[in-house]
Write an enzyme that holds these catalytic residues in place. Structure first.
Site, PDB file in Angstrom:
ATOM      1  N   VAL A 259       1.517  -3.300   4.216  1.00 31.89           N
ATOM      2  CA  VAL A 259       0.110  -3.695   4.106  1.00 31.89           C
ATOM      3  C   VAL A 259      -0.646  -3.262   5.353  1.00 31.89           C
ATOM      4  O   VAL A 259      -1.749  -2.710   5.284  1.00 31.89           O
ATOM      5  CB  VAL A 259      -0.020  -5.214   3.884  1.00 31.89           C
ATOM      6  CG1 VAL A 259      -1.491  -5.634   3.917  1.00 31.89           C
ATOM      7  CG2 VAL A 259       0.608  -5.622   2.561  1.00 31.89           C
TER       8      VAL A 259
ATOM      9  N   CYS B 109      -2.341 -10.834  -4.773  1.00 33.28           N
ATOM     10  CA  CYS B 109      -2.727  -9.494  -5.224  1.00 33.28           C
ATOM     11  C   CYS B 109      -3.115  -9.458  -6.704  1.00 33.28           C
ATOM     12  O   CYS B 109      -4.099  -8.813  -7.077  1.00 33.28           O
ATOM     13  CB  CYS B 109      -1.619  -8.489  -4.923  1.00 33.28           C
ATOM     14  SG  CYS B 109       0.049  -9.132  -5.092  1.00 33.28           S
TER      15      CYS B 109
ATOM     16  N   HIS C 215      -0.058  -3.535 -10.021  1.00 34.21           N
ATOM     17  CA  HIS C 215       0.047  -4.640 -10.968  1.00 34.21           C
ATOM     18  C   HIS C 215      -0.699  -4.249 -12.233  1.00 34.21           C
ATOM     19  O   HIS C 215      -1.811  -3.720 -12.177  1.00 34.21           O
ATOM     20  CB  HIS C 215      -0.585  -5.911 -10.408  1.00 34.21           C
ATOM     21  CG  HIS C 215       0.188  -6.529  -9.300  1.00 34.21           C
ATOM     22  ND1 HIS C 215       1.550  -6.690  -9.347  1.00 34.21           N
ATOM     23  CD2 HIS C 215      -0.209  -7.035  -8.114  1.00 34.21           C
ATOM     24  CE1 HIS C 215       1.956  -7.273  -8.231  1.00 34.21           C
ATOM     25  NE2 HIS C 215       0.908  -7.478  -7.463  1.00 34.21           N
TER      26      HIS C 215
END
Length: 368
Positions: free
Chosen positions: A13, A134, A273
């Protein structure tokens, strides 16, 4: 010019955050100070002047900062944050980890969706701004325009990409793929090979004691894992619980929550995702109106026509990994009734799912 500490900038990240800050020339706007948990005094990173890395556990060093951005993880936050506040530090804490998300004195940041909440909190003196889960952030980037208008989210089926579990898990997934390939590599190239033999060898390899499962615990390559995060007493996983809890905190609706629930499943996508959504509308709204609301919500959402070819080309992890685009497609009314809407969305969990909201929170601070 604000002195901004950066912690955890070498991780996945943090690395994406650094890349984005370089691309947008954010370092021109601040005096960056780089910290480390393991290499104090080592070579510094980016900035107007490269200085040795400072100790991320030094409260005295941290107290000198106007703001801190940390991507170091929840354990670091839990250890350092309370000590820093107890020492009297009044600066802004911007954090990608989950430890403080649900704290009363913290705001979950996703400014294309909740800029009003952020501004009100800044005016009220709130100093803790935390990146969201997220999947929740990506869902709201895709469908945030529907909140308070015609719809509420009743179900969320989350197909979670692999980075969500960490870099070591990503490496293990690749090893799993390679192990399966090595077990059957000769057969696909031979037209005479029996497909059932290939079919037998794959699962046999997955079930063998030598199959690499140190991090996942079970095979993911060629399979899926129907559970993410801890088990809760009500039958939800913690990942599923976050759907309603964090959505409503982001929207400022904790006292009047929108119901959100679903099943979260881990699949073998690397850093995206995908979410299949069932939305109950408050009234029957034409699809064209819904498409207009979604497409106008923010500059990053992309409406994908509900046609086979467009969906296959534009609505997948392969199409959007590494981009800020959040496509929404498969929009149609469902057989349960005209107030039920189906949708499918995909997003990069390292960008809008992690680094971008905290980067943009820093810019909001710099505007003041």
């Amino acid at each position: 010019m604000k002195r901004v500490g950066l912690i955890g900038w070498r991780g996945m990240v943090g690395s994406v955050l650094m890349q984005r800050m370089l691309e947008e020339r954010d370092f021109d706007l601040i005096e960056p100070v780089f910290f480390t948990t393991s290499s104090v005094g080592g070579q510094g990173a980016i900035g107007k002047e490269t200085v040795p890395l400072k100790d991320a556990y030094s409260i005295e060093e941290l107290k000198s900062l106007d703001a801190i951005i940390t991507c170091q993880g929840g354990d670091y936050t839990s250890e350092v944050f309370p000590k820093l506040r107890d020492a009297g530090w009044q600066g802004y804490w911007i954090d990608a980890a989950s430890s403080l998300r649900m704290a009363d004195d913290a705001v979950i940041v996703l400014d294309p969706v909740n800029r009003r909440v952020i501004d009100q909190s800044l005016d009220a003196g709130v100093k803790n701004y935390i990146g969201g889960n997220c999947t929740v952030s990506l869902m709201l980037m895709a469908l945030g325009r529907l909140r308070g208008r015609p719809g509420r989210l009743d179900e969320r089926h989350d197909l979670s990409g692999r980075f969500r579990a960490g870099a070591q898990n990503m490496r293990e997934l690749i090893r799993q793929m390679g192990t399966i390939n090595a077990a059957v590599a000769a057969e696909p190239a031979d037209p005479a090979s029996a497909i059932l033999e290939i079919d037998r060898k794959g699962p046999e390899t997955q079930r063998s004691a030598e199959f690499p499962v140190d991090h996942f615990g079970v095979p993911l390559a060629g399979s899926l894992i129907p559970y993410i995060d801890k088990e809760l007493p009500n039958g939800q996983s913690r990942e599923e619980w976050k759907g309603q809890a964090e959505t409503n905190k982001i929207l400022g609706r904790i006292k009047n929550p929108i119901p959100v629930d679903g099943i979260c499943v881990r699949v073998g996508a690397m850093r995206c995702h995908s979410q299949a959504l069932t939305i109950k509308l408050n009234k029957d709204v034409p699809i064209a109106d819904i498409e207009g609301l979604i497409s106008q919500h923010n500059p990053w959402v992309k409406l994908v026509p509900n046609h086979r070819e467009a969906s296959m080309q534009e609505l997948s992890p392969a199409a959007i990994t590494g981009t800020l685009t959040v496509p929404v497609g498969r929009l149609r009314k469902l057989n349960m009734g005209s107030q039920y809407l189906g949708a499918f969305t995909v997003g990069d969990q390292l960008l809008w799912g992690a680094a971008e909201p905290v980067r943009r929170m820093l810019l909001i601070l710099l505007e003041r």
